[in-house]
Design a protein around this motif. Structure first.
Motif, mmCIF file in Angstrom:
data_model
loop_
_atom_site.group_PDB
_atom_site.id
_atom_site.type_symbol
_atom_site.label_atom_id
_atom_site.label_comp_id
_atom_site.label_asym_id
_atom_site.label_seq_id
_atom_site.Cartn_x
_atom_site.Cartn_y
_atom_site.Cartn_z
ATOM 1 N N GLN A 47 0.745 -1.093 0.014
ATOM 2 C CA GLN A 47 0.044 -0.271 -0.156
ATOM 3 C C GLN A 47 0.674 1.450 -0.126
ATOM 4 O OE1 GLN A 47 -2.808 -0.274 3.190
ATOM 5 N NE2 GLN A 47 -3.935 -2.269 2.180
ATOM 6 N N LEU A 48 1.748 1.223 -0.743
ATOM 7 C CA LEU A 48 2.702 2.392 -1.000
ATOM 8 C C LEU A 48 2.944 2.612 -2.619
ATOM 9 C CD1 LEU A 48 5.804 1.203 1.223
ATOM 10 C CD2 LEU A 48 4.091 2.939 1.758
ATOM 11 N N ASP A 49 3.106 3.752 -2.949
ATOM 12 C CA ASP A 49 3.467 4.185 -4.200
ATOM 13 C C ASP A 49 4.770 3.695 -4.637
ATOM 14 O OD1 ASP A 49 5.483 6.456 -4.200
ATOM 15 O OD2 ASP A 49 3.964 7.426 -2.910
ATOM 16 N N ARG A 50 4.737 3.468 -6.112
ATOM 17 C CA ARG A 50 5.996 2.705 -6.705
ATOM 18 C C ARG A 50 7.228 3.581 -6.492
ATOM 19 N NH1 ARG A 50 9.268 1.818 -10.630
ATOM 20 N NH2 ARG A 50 9.602 -0.164 -11.648
ATOM 21 N N SER A 51 7.145 4.917 -6.327
ATOM 22 C CA SER A 51 8.417 5.620 -6.140
ATOM 23 C C SER A 51 8.943 5.623 -4.491
ATOM 24 C CB SER A 51 8.263 7.123 -6.315
ATOM 25 O OG SER A 51 7.109 7.836 -5.506
ATOM 26 N N THR A 52 8.048 5.371 -3.706
ATOM 27 C CA THR A 52 8.452 4.900 -2.410
ATOM 28 C C THR A 52 8.740 3.693 -2.308
ATOM 29 O OG1 THR A 52 6.596 6.696 -1.586
ATOM 30 C CG2 THR A 52 7.412 5.000 0.020
ATOM 31 N N VAL A 53 8.332 2.813 -2.826
ATOM 32 C CA VAL A 53 8.883 1.414 -2.928
ATOM 33 C C VAL A 53 10.096 1.293 -3.121
ATOM 34 C CG1 VAL A 53 8.688 -0.830 -3.962
ATOM 35 C CG2 VAL A 53 6.505 0.250 -2.581
ATOM 36 N N SER A 54 10.472 2.062 -4.469
ATOM 37 C CA SER A 54 11.779 1.922 -5.119
ATOM 38 C C SER A 54 12.692 2.583 -4.101
ATOM 39 C CB SER A 54 11.696 2.764 -6.561
ATOM 40 O OG SER A 54 12.756 3.021 -6.957
ATOM 41 N N ARG A 55 12.440 3.778 -3.557
ATOM 42 C CA ARG A 55 13.363 4.288 -2.452
ATOM 43 C C ARG A 55 13.851 3.321 -1.314
ATOM 44 N NH1 ARG A 55 10.704 8.706 -2.984
ATOM 45 N NH2 ARG A 55 9.305 8.291 -1.225
ATOM 46 N N ASN A 56 12.700 2.581 -1.092
ATOM 47 C CA ASN A 56 12.845 1.784 0.221
ATOM 48 C C ASN A 56 13.577 0.638 -0.188
ATOM 49 O OD1 ASN A 56 11.701 3.851 1.857
ATOM 50 N ND2 ASN A 56 9.843 2.577 1.916
ATOM 51 N N VAL A 57 13.243 0.247 -1.301
ATOM 52 C CA VAL A 57 14.082 -1.210 -1.731
ATOM 53 C C VAL A 57 15.545 -0.900 -2.032
ATOM 54 C CG1 VAL A 57 14.381 -2.591 -3.631
ATOM 55 C CG2 VAL A 57 11.850 -2.337 -2.574
ATOM 56 N N ARG A 58 15.908 0.483 -2.468
ATOM 57 C CA ARG A 58 17.257 0.759 -2.750
ATOM 58 C C ARG A 58 18.085 0.817 -1.420
ATOM 59 N NH1 ARG A 58 15.433 4.501 -6.612
ATOM 60 N NH2 ARG A 58 15.476 6.081 -5.031
ATOM 61 N N VAL A 59 17.472 1.330 -0.307
ATOM 62 C CA VAL A 59 18.163 1.310 1.146
ATOM 63 C C VAL A 59 18.339 -0.197 1.339
ATOM 64 C CG1 VAL A 59 17.616 1.547 3.470
ATOM 65 C CG2 VAL A 59 17.111 3.424 1.844
ATOM 66 N N LEU A 60 17.472 -1.059 1.330
ATOM 67 C CA LEU A 60 17.775 -2.561 1.429
ATOM 68 C C LEU A 60 18.462 -3.161 0.653
ATOM 69 C CD1 LEU A 60 13.687 -3.785 2.152
ATOM 70 C CD2 LEU A 60 15.523 -3.277 4.024
ATOM 71 N N ASP A 61 18.597 -2.503 -0.400
ATOM 72 C CA ASP A 61 19.799 -3.142 -1.323
ATOM 73 C C ASP A 61 21.029 -2.799 -0.960
ATOM 74 O OD1 ASP A 61 20.871 -4.625 -3.915
ATOM 75 O OD2 ASP A 61 21.025 -2.488 -4.661
ATOM 76 N N ARG A 62 21.164 -1.519 -0.613
ATOM 77 C CA ARG A 62 22.521 -1.052 -0.136
ATOM 78 C C ARG A 62 22.876 -1.779 1.227
ATOM 79 N NH1 ARG A 62 20.606 3.986 -1.551
ATOM 80 N NH2 ARG A 62 20.094 4.584 0.600
ATOM 81 N N LEU A 63 21.974 -2.123 1.938
ATOM 82 C CA LEU A 63 22.339 -3.184 3.103
ATOM 83 C C LEU A 63 22.656 -4.515 2.882
ATOM 84 C CD1 LEU A 63 19.462 -1.309 5.646
ATOM 85 C CD2 LEU A 63 21.861 -1.121 5.704
ATOM 86 N N GLY A 64 22.357 -4.858 1.465
ATOM 87 C CA GLY A 64 22.511 -6.203 1.229
ATOM 88 C C GLY A 64 21.671 -7.112 1.707
ATOM 89 N N LEU A 65 20.361 -6.622 1.725
ATOM 90 C CA LEU A 65 19.366 -7.566 2.358
ATOM 91 C C LEU A 65 18.219 -7.961 1.126
ATOM 92 C CD1 LEU A 65 18.220 -5.402 5.550
ATOM 93 C CD2 LEU A 65 19.712 -7.388 5.413
ATOM 94 N N VAL A 66 18.398 -7.402 0.104
ATOM 95 C CA VAL A 66 17.661 -7.945 -1.022
ATOM 96 C C VAL A 66 18.506 -7.809 -2.298
ATOM 97 C CG1 VAL A 66 15.540 -6.771 -0.279
ATOM 98 C CG2 VAL A 66 16.936 -5.486 -1.782
ATOM 99 N N GLU A 67 17.762 -8.646 -3.494
ATOM 100 C CA GLU A 67 18.760 -8.680 -4.708
ATOM 101 C C GLU A 67 17.690 -8.373 -5.488
ATOM 102 O OE1 GLU A 67 19.802 -12.648 -4.839
ATOM 103 O OE2 GLU A 67 21.557 -12.311 -3.463
ATOM 104 N N MET A 68 17.939 -7.590 -6.606
ATOM 105 C CA MET A 68 17.187 -6.942 -7.689
ATOM 106 C C MET A 68 17.521 -7.703 -9.070
ATOM 107 S SD MET A 68 16.595 -3.090 -6.936
ATOM 108 C CE MET A 68 18.142 -2.399 -6.163
ATOM 109 N N THR A 69 16.558 -8.097 -9.814
ATOM 110 C CA THR A 69 16.591 -8.696 -11.044
ATOM 111 C C THR A 69 15.539 -8.210 -11.886
ATOM 112 O OG1 THR A 69 15.097 -10.540 -10.638
ATOM 113 C CG2 THR A 69 17.439 -10.764 -9.981
ATOM 114 N N ARG A 70 15.524 -8.615 -13.105
ATOM 115 C CA ARG A 70 14.471 -8.076 -14.008
ATOM 116 C C ARG A 70 13.446 -9.009 -14.153
ATOM 117 N NH1 ARG A 70 14.619 -3.017 -14.647
ATOM 118 N NH2 ARG A 70 16.593 -2.350 -14.638
ATOM 119 N N SER A 71 12.040 -8.627 -14.067
ATOM 120 C CA SER A 71 10.789 -9.537 -13.844
ATOM 121 C C SER A 71 10.719 -10.467 -15.301
ATOM 122 C CB SER A 71 9.610 -8.667 -13.850
ATOM 123 O OG SER A 71 8.429 -9.148 -14.109
ATOM 124 N N ASP A 72 10.411 -11.718 -14.993
ATOM 125 C CA ASP A 72 10.171 -12.314 -16.173
ATOM 126 C C ASP A 72 9.131 -11.920 -16.981
ATOM 127 O OD1 ASP A 72 12.138 -14.113 -15.183
ATOM 128 O OD2 ASP A 72 10.686 -15.344 -14.105
#
Length: 139
Positions: free
Chosen positions: A63-88
């Motif tokens: 229940q967040l807008d895409r830009s907020t999700v993108s910003r929050n995921v980038r923080v998790l990525d910098r912490l090494g907690l997530v991995e990003m790929t391209r959607s199938d």
């Protein structure tokens, strides 16, 4: 006399936001030893349930807008907690999954989160907790 000076009832929104800040701070304090806050933990749990998940779908689920999700995921990525790929489904859209480190942190965080849940349940009691659930569902 101005109209707002005659208002006697408290603002429902302000009361709810204040309560949400108090509850959020309890969870933030519990999760602080792991270096994440409740918003990050919640987003990681949502990712874990649906991974890999596109940013668009994650926004809907959280229940967040895409830009907020993108910003929050980038923080998790910098912490090494997530991995990003391209959607199938759509190679233009990124998808996110928990990293091994992120899954481990989620496992470590679960008992801290559960203890906080229990603390709130104890403070409120079953009747108030049920009433709270009813009130929030009505909104």
């Amino acid at each position: 006399m101005r109209v707002y000076a005659r208002m006697m009832s408290p603002c429902h929104c302000s009361k709810l936001r204040g309560a949400a800040r108090k509850v959020g701070s309890l969870y933030d304090e519990a999760l602080a030893p792991l270096g994440v806050n409740i918003a990050q933990y919640s987003l990681m749990r949502t990712i874990a349930r649906r991974q890999p998940v596109s940013f668009t779908a994650l926004g809907h689920l959280a229940q967040l807008d895409r830009s907020t999700v993108s910003r929050n995921v980038r923080v998790l990525d910098r912490l090494g907690l997530v991995e990003m790929t391209r959607s199938d489904d759509d190679h233009r859209e990124a998808a996110v999954s928990l990293s091994v480190r992120g899954a481990g942190l989620l496992d470590e965080a679960m008992p801290l989160w559960q203890a906080c849940q229990q603390q709130i349940e104890t403070r409120l009691g079953a009747d108030r907790l049920n009433a709270l659930d009813d009130i929030l569902h009505a909104l």
